[in-house]
Scaffold this active site. Structure first.
Site, PDB file in Angstrom:
ATOM      1  N   ARG A   1       3.251 -12.850  -9.830  1.00  0.00           N
ATOM      2  CA  ARG A   1       2.969 -11.449  -9.605  1.00  0.00           C
ATOM      3  C   ARG A   1       4.446 -10.498  -9.309  1.00  0.00           C
ATOM      4  O   ARG A   1       5.339 -11.311  -8.764  1.00  0.00           O
ATOM      5  CB  ARG A   1       1.892 -11.194  -8.915  1.00  0.00           C
ATOM      6  CG  ARG A   1       2.009 -12.002  -7.476  1.00  0.00           C
ATOM      7  CD  ARG A   1       1.406 -11.508  -6.318  1.00  0.00           C
ATOM      8  NE  ARG A   1       1.982  -9.952  -6.064  1.00  0.00           N
ATOM      9  CZ  ARG A   1       3.583  -9.879  -5.699  1.00  0.00           C
ATOM     10  NH1 ARG A   1       4.099 -11.074  -5.251  1.00  0.00           N
ATOM     11  NH2 ARG A   1       3.962  -8.919  -5.329  1.00  0.00           N
ATOM     12  N   GLY A   2       4.224  -9.257  -9.080  1.00  0.00           N
ATOM     13  CA  GLY A   2       5.391  -8.411  -8.785  1.00  0.00           C
ATOM     14  C   GLY A   2       5.731  -8.027 -10.173  1.00  0.00           C
ATOM     15  O   GLY A   2       5.862  -8.867 -11.084  1.00  0.00           O
TER      16      GLY A   2
ATOM     17  N   ASP B   1       6.122  -0.240  -9.398  1.00  0.00           N
ATOM     18  CA  ASP B   1       5.759  -0.983 -10.802  1.00  0.00           C
ATOM     19  C   ASP B   1       6.165  -0.280 -11.949  1.00  0.00           C
ATOM     20  O   ASP B   1       6.174  -0.779 -13.030  1.00  0.00           O
ATOM     21  CB  ASP B   1       4.058  -1.467 -10.733  1.00  0.00           C
ATOM     22  CG  ASP B   1       3.868  -2.518  -9.874  1.00  0.00           C
ATOM     23  OD1 ASP B   1       3.784  -2.170  -8.611  1.00  0.00           O
ATOM     24  OD2 ASP B   1       3.814  -3.539 -10.375  1.00  0.00           O
TER      25      ASP B   1
HETATM   26  O1  MRU Z   1      -0.454  -6.905  -8.166  1.00  0.00           O
HETATM   27  P1  MRU Z   1       0.645  -7.262  -7.809  1.00  0.00           P
HETATM   28  O2  MRU Z   1       0.887  -8.255  -6.641  1.00  0.00           O
HETATM   29  O3  MRU Z   1       1.493  -7.804  -9.003  1.00  0.00           O
HETATM   30  O4  MRU Z   1       1.667  -5.835  -7.301  1.00  0.00           O
HETATM   31  C1  MRU Z   1       2.920  -5.938  -6.943  1.00  0.00           C
HETATM   32  C2  MRU Z   1       3.416  -4.422  -6.449  1.00  0.00           C
HETATM   33  O5  MRU Z   1       2.702  -3.569  -6.494  1.00  0.00           O
HETATM   34  C3  MRU Z   1       4.887  -4.540  -5.976  1.00  0.00           C
HETATM   35  O6  MRU Z   1       5.211  -3.629  -4.796  1.00  0.00           O
HETATM   36  C4  MRU Z   1       5.607  -4.228  -7.159  1.00  0.00           C
HETATM   37  O7  MRU Z   1       5.588  -4.815  -8.145  1.00  0.00           O
HETATM   38  C5  MRU Z   1       7.198  -4.124  -6.746  1.00  0.00           C
HETATM   39  S1  MRU Z   1       7.736  -5.737  -6.340  1.00  0.00           S
HETATM   40  C6  MRU Z   1       9.096  -6.045  -6.835  1.00  0.00           C
END
Ligand code: MRU
Length: 340
Positions: free
Chosen positions: A47-48, A237
């Site tokens: 994730r991320g 994102d």
């Molecule tokens: O649902 P996730 O854990 O994938 O969400 C991730 C985020 O919202 C992060 O803040 C975003 O991807 C930036 S990370 C480099």
């Protein structure tokens, strides 16, 4: 900075750290089929925003490997179909469609038979990983200039090595600040409902010996009112052309609180998170996730099992609440404009 590698090539597929098991266990898992890749992205094993782009590109290579004896046309057809299947796993982070579209374009443009195309795509996915690593470093270099000695910094979700191919987005300036003796103190929002802040950010910063405290998301505004926060840094994102930012749910309330208390609010992201095709935040598709993520906490029932649930995974912070956007290209100040 020595950090974990969240996504890498294995002998048989793509190796990820299974983030669902952290912080209790740091276990790697090898993804060897299209289904495994999609499932890992959908369930947040990986994730991320940058990390799902990388895992998507590398996973696309793994998923098309059984087709590499096929005709050129057959292979390209499978490439397009698998890219679409992977893209459909999560809608908000633009890094996923960005990486997949780049892979399909490169595959289509490569002359030769399916073996040659497959080899070219392996190299392209490797390049996406290497470029992300370099972009994280540049974000860190630009962002560290905004961090004063002993700065008390709030962050949200996880935006570090676990979420990227390198030292992170919002955590990159913090890693470099620590390395340079600026002794940053991090306050990590728990980030309900999936706890990326307490499970992942607190874990990875502790591993790096960086001072970190966790707090319930709802405590952030009070901490600012008590003048215990110097700045906020979060990731993104998807960044629209006008500077509106989609990020983990709760980012918007943090931005409102920061504005109210006169605390600078920074967003850090690689160029691959900017989506010039999306005019403003109103055009961003926000992922809605399952009700049980909220009805149950750590497997325990914490709500009536049939109660209605509102569980958006992301929210949009309007550009007007953002002090600056830090990318690998530099520190962008308002008015933001990210043209195609
Ligand atoms: O649902 P996730 O854990 O994938 O969400 C991730 C985020 O919202 C992060 O803040 C975003 O991807 C930036 S990370 C480099």
């Amino acid at each position: 900075v020595s950090i974990v590698q969240s996504v890498r090539w294995g002998d048989r597929g793509v190796v990820i750290i299974d983030q669902r098991l952290l912080p209790e266990k740091c276990v790697e898992r090898e993804l060897t089929t299209l289904d495994e890749v999609c499932d890992a992205i959908r369930t947040l094993a990986v994730r991320g925003a940058p990390a799902i782009g990388i895992a998507g590109a590398m996973g696309l290579v793994v998923s098309t490997r059984p087709r590499k004896g096929d005709s050129r046309e057959g292979y390209i057809e499978a490439l397009r179909a698998n890219a679409e299947t992977i893209r459909a796993t999560r809608p908000t982070a633009v890094n996923l469609p960005w990486a997949l579209a780049r892979m399909v374009r490169v595959g289509e443009a490569q002359a030769g038979d399916s073996e040659v195309i497959h080899k070219r795509l392996f190299d392209e996915a490797s390049a996406i990983l290497a470029e992300d690593r370099a972009m994280c470093r540049s974000i860190g270099e630009h962002g560290v200039a905004l961090i004063t000695p002993n700065a008390r910094i709030i962050t949200h979700c996880n935006t570090g090595a676990l979420a990227t191919g390198g030292i992170g987005t919002a955590l990159a300036p913090i890693y470099l600040a620590a390395e340079r003796g600026l002794a940053p103190q991090v306050f990590a929002d728990e980030t309900r409902p999936l706890m990326q802040g307490s499970r992942l950010t607190a874990w990875e910063l502790s591993q790096a010996n960086i001072a970190v405290s966790i707090l319930p998301d709802s405590a952030a505004a009070s901490l600012m009112r008590e003048k215990k926060i110097d700045l906020v840094i979060v990731g993104a994102d998807r960044i629209a052309a006008n500077g509106d930012v989609a990020n983990k749910i709760g980012t918007y309330s943090l931005a409102i609180a920061a504005k109210h208390h006169g605390v600078p609010f920074y967003v850090a992201a690689p160029s691959s998170t900017i989506d010039p095709e999306t005019a403003s935040g109103a055009d961003i598709h926000i992922e809605q996730r399952g009700a049980d993520e909220v009805r149950r906490t750590g497997g325990t029932i914490t709500a009536p099992t049939d109660v209605d649930v509102y569980n958006p995974a992301f929210d949009v912070t309007p550009a007007s609440l953002i002090t600056a956007i830090i990318t690998d290209r530099g520190v962008h100040k308002p008015p933001f404009h990210f043209p195609a």
